[in-house]
Design an enzyme around this catalytic site. Structure first.
Site, PDB file in Angstrom:
ATOM      1  N   PHE A 111      24.351  27.526   8.635  1.00 23.02           N
ATOM      2  CA  PHE A 111      25.253  26.473   9.091  1.00 23.02           C
ATOM      3  C   PHE A 111      26.657  26.744   8.530  1.00 23.02           C
ATOM      4  CE2 PHE A 111      27.118  22.225   9.201  1.00 23.02           C
ATOM      5  CZ  PHE A 111      26.794  21.832  10.484  1.00 23.02           C
TER       6      PHE A 111
ATOM      7  N   ARG B   2      19.922  22.847  22.743  1.00 23.40           N
ATOM      8  CA  ARG B   2      19.110  22.434  21.602  1.00 23.40           C
ATOM      9  C   ARG B   2      18.594  21.019  21.821  1.00 23.40           C
ATOM     10  NH1 ARG B   2      21.437  21.558  15.519  1.00 23.40           N
ATOM     11  NH2 ARG B   2      22.430  19.847  16.605  1.00 23.40           N
TER      12      ARG B   2
ATOM     13  N   TYR C  58      22.675  11.520   7.822  1.00 20.27           N
ATOM     14  CA  TYR C  58      22.876  10.952   9.172  1.00 20.27           C
ATOM     15  C   TYR C  58      22.021  11.600  10.245  1.00 20.27           C
ATOM     16  CZ  TYR C  58      26.260  14.822   9.130  1.00 20.27           C
ATOM     17  OH  TYR C  58      26.859  16.045   8.986  1.00 20.27           O
ATOM     18  N   LYS C  59      21.166  12.540   9.877  1.00 19.68           N
ATOM     19  CA  LYS C  59      20.297  13.169  10.885  1.00 19.68           C
ATOM     20  C   LYS C  59      18.975  12.391  10.946  1.00 19.68           C
ATOM     21  CE  LYS C  59      22.838  17.455  10.580  1.00 19.68           C
ATOM     22  NZ  LYS C  59      23.135  18.595   9.721  1.00 19.68           N
TER      23      LYS C  59
ATOM     24  N   ASP D  50      19.152  23.942   1.457  1.00 16.55           N
ATOM     25  CA  ASP D  50      19.775  22.920   2.298  1.00 16.55           C
ATOM     26  C   ASP D  50      18.682  22.355   3.200  1.00 16.55           C
ATOM     27  OD1 ASP D  50      21.124  21.427   4.223  1.00 16.55           O
ATOM     28  OD2 ASP D  50      22.915  22.693   4.136  1.00 16.55           O
TER      29      ASP D  50
HETATM   30  C1  LIG Z   1      24.427  18.847   9.359  1.00 17.89           C
HETATM   31  C2  LIG Z   1      24.471  19.897   8.310  1.00 17.89           C
HETATM   32  C3  LIG Z   1      25.420  19.844   7.296  1.00 17.89           C
HETATM   33  C4  LIG Z   1      26.449  18.753   7.320  1.00 17.89           C
HETATM   34  O1  LIG Z   1      27.396  18.821   6.334  1.00 17.89           O
HETATM   35  P1  LIG Z   1      28.488  17.645   6.256  1.00 17.89           P
HETATM   36  O2  LIG Z   1      29.161  17.868   4.977  1.00 17.89           O
HETATM   37  O3  LIG Z   1      27.753  16.354   6.355  1.00 17.89           O
HETATM   38  O4  LIG Z   1      29.390  17.779   7.427  1.00 17.89           O
HETATM   39  C5  LIG Z   1      25.383  20.810   6.312  1.00 17.89           C
HETATM   40  N1  LIG Z   1      24.455  21.802   6.343  1.00 17.89           N
HETATM   41  C6  LIG Z   1      23.532  21.872   7.324  1.00 17.89           C
HETATM   42  C7  LIG Z   1      22.535  22.969   7.329  1.00 17.89           C
HETATM   43  C8  LIG Z   1      23.531  20.943   8.345  1.00 17.89           C
HETATM   44  O5  LIG Z   1      22.648  21.025   9.326  1.00 17.89           O
END
Ligand SMILES: *Cc1c(COP(=O)(O)O)cnc(C)c1O
Length: 412
Positions: free
Chosen positions: A130, A371, A224-225, A199
């Site tokens: 990511f 997705r 938030y997911k 992560d």
């Molecule tokens: C959604 C996501 C993030 C989000 O990071 P933010 O700091 O909330 O924008 C980070 N890492 C992964 C792997 C994600 O899927």
């Protein structure tokens, strides 16, 4: 009846009738005529959230004013929510805290890990991780503190040499849904003298994780997911208890101080996981997050995982029933993927837009991935049947070739 000749909708109705989680859909607010397959990007709104946020604003803020830090428990929220997330990720309650964003938590924990491995500067990750994860390493690299090394997933173990301070990976790949073997990679990193940061943004609340069992050092994840904390919800951070006493994270803000209200000139980190805090916590965001976390914890991650696998498996069966041919980029085996299915198509963007126009909300990921996320807390098997039928119709009709579907919005 022979399942091959039974329509997907009839089978879906049977599965929904037997689904022990079916009742939970009513605990969420979802628009009518929408099949929401993007809960892995922004989780749906729990029904209890608006009332909780309103009470916080009107009574606790409006009425209680500054007294509410104590009387309404605002000080304890970060730790309390962390403790509630802990069982979802196989951690002890005192090892998790809800704070800051995933990006900021990555920065703090990469920085802490580098200080624990003096003489080693390499943070090892994989290309295609990511973006924010890779960018946060780069930020520390620009400070002269880290050296970023990327290796394809098949090559990660051999890239673990004596310069690696930290192996940092995302458990469920955001684009493909492919899982890393947390046990094997954590062990390999430890054998090489490195620490490990997982992560869990696409794992938490959808599939079980056992941070204690895999002997993880650090982890972060998103609020938030699948945790349904709302847009921009605070994230969480995990530090194994054995590292907490010596942990030095670089964002030494006053809320991570052992005694913030002693107003001392000198920083002394709080003894436990509270040390991960930086500034004043976002109480409004934490209140919304707490509702989502409580609901997901109530359902339980074991049941969520079972349903998530059943949903994605049934979706693939529906595609087969409709004779849809589209390349699956996610692992075909449900135990090798997270709670999503990703498909490759040169016109994935336009197909995604055509689906959205029909009320099937998934998302597009560059350059050619459609997705679809299967948030198990609120999706039904009927949703799967409907989404598969729409996808089949979009592909067979060619309606995605209409010009309005290929025009890109700034934010997709
Ligand atoms: C959604 C996501 C993030 C989000 O990071 P933010 O700091 O909330 O924008 C980070 N890492 C992964 C792997 C994600 O899927």
């Amino acid at each position: 009846m022979n399942p091959d000749v039974t329509s997907p909708e009839i089978r879906a109705a049977e599965f929904d009738a037997a689904d022990p989680l079916a009742e939970y859909r009513a605990r969420f607010i979802l628009p009518e005529n929408v099949v929401y397959l993007d809960g892995n990007s922004l989780g749906a709104l729990p029904k209890a959230t608006p009332e909780r946020v309103q009470r916080l604003v009107e009574e606790e803020w409006g009425g209680g004013l500054i007294r509410s830090w104590n009387s309404a428990g605002w000080f304890e929220m970060s730790g309390r929510i962390g403790a509630r997330i802990a069982p979802l990720i196989g951690a002890d309650p005192n090892e998790v805290i809800a704070c800051d964003s995933t990006s900021v938590n990555l920065f703090k924990l990469i920085g802490a890990a580098l200080q624990m491995r003096p003489g080693r500067k390499v943070v090892l990750s994989e290309p295609g991780n990511f973006p924010t994860d890779l960018y946060m390493i780069a930020g520390l690299e620009a400070q002269g503190l880290a050296e970023r090394r990327l290796a394809e997933r098949e090559r990660l173990v051999e890239a673990l040499d004596g310069n690696v301070a930290l192996l940092m990976l995302t458990h469920v790949h955001y684009k493909t849904g492919a899982l890393h073997d947390m046990v094997a990679l954590t062990r390999a990193a430890h054998e090489a003298g490195a620490l490990v940061l997982w992560d869990l943004s696409h794992s938490t609340g959808a599939l079980p994780v056992d941070l204690t069992g895999v002997d993880a050092d650090f982890a972060v994840g998103c609020g938030y997911k699948y945790l349904c904390g709302g847009p921009g919800a605070p994230a969480f951070a995990f530090v194994a208890e054995r590292h907490q006493a010596a942990l030095r994270q670089p964002l030494t803000g006053w809320f991570g101080h052992a005694a913030p209200f002693a107003f001392s000139d000198d920083y002394v980190g709080a003894p436990g996981i509270e040390r991960l805090q930086c500034g004043t916590p976002p109480v409004l965001g934490l209140a919304a997050l707490e509702v989502g976390v409580d609901l997901i914890a109530e359902i339980g991650v074991g049941r969520l995982y079972e349903k998530s696998q059943a949903l994605s498996g049934f979706f693939l069966d529906c595609l087969t029933a409709h004779k849809v041919e589209i390349e699956l980029v996610s692992p075909a085996r449900s135990d090798e993927r997270g709670s999503q299915l990703s498909f490759r198509h040169a016109d994935a963007y336009a197909i995604c837009q055509a689906l959205i126009a029909r009320g099937v909300i998934g998302d597009f990921r560059e350059p050619d991935v459609l997705r679809l996320g299967f948030a198990p807390a609120y999706l039904s098997f009927a949703d799967m049947a409907a989404a598969a039928r729409h996808l089949a119709e979009v592909l067979s009709s060619g309606e995605w070739q209409r010009p309005e579907f290929s025009q890109r919005a700034a934010v997709t």
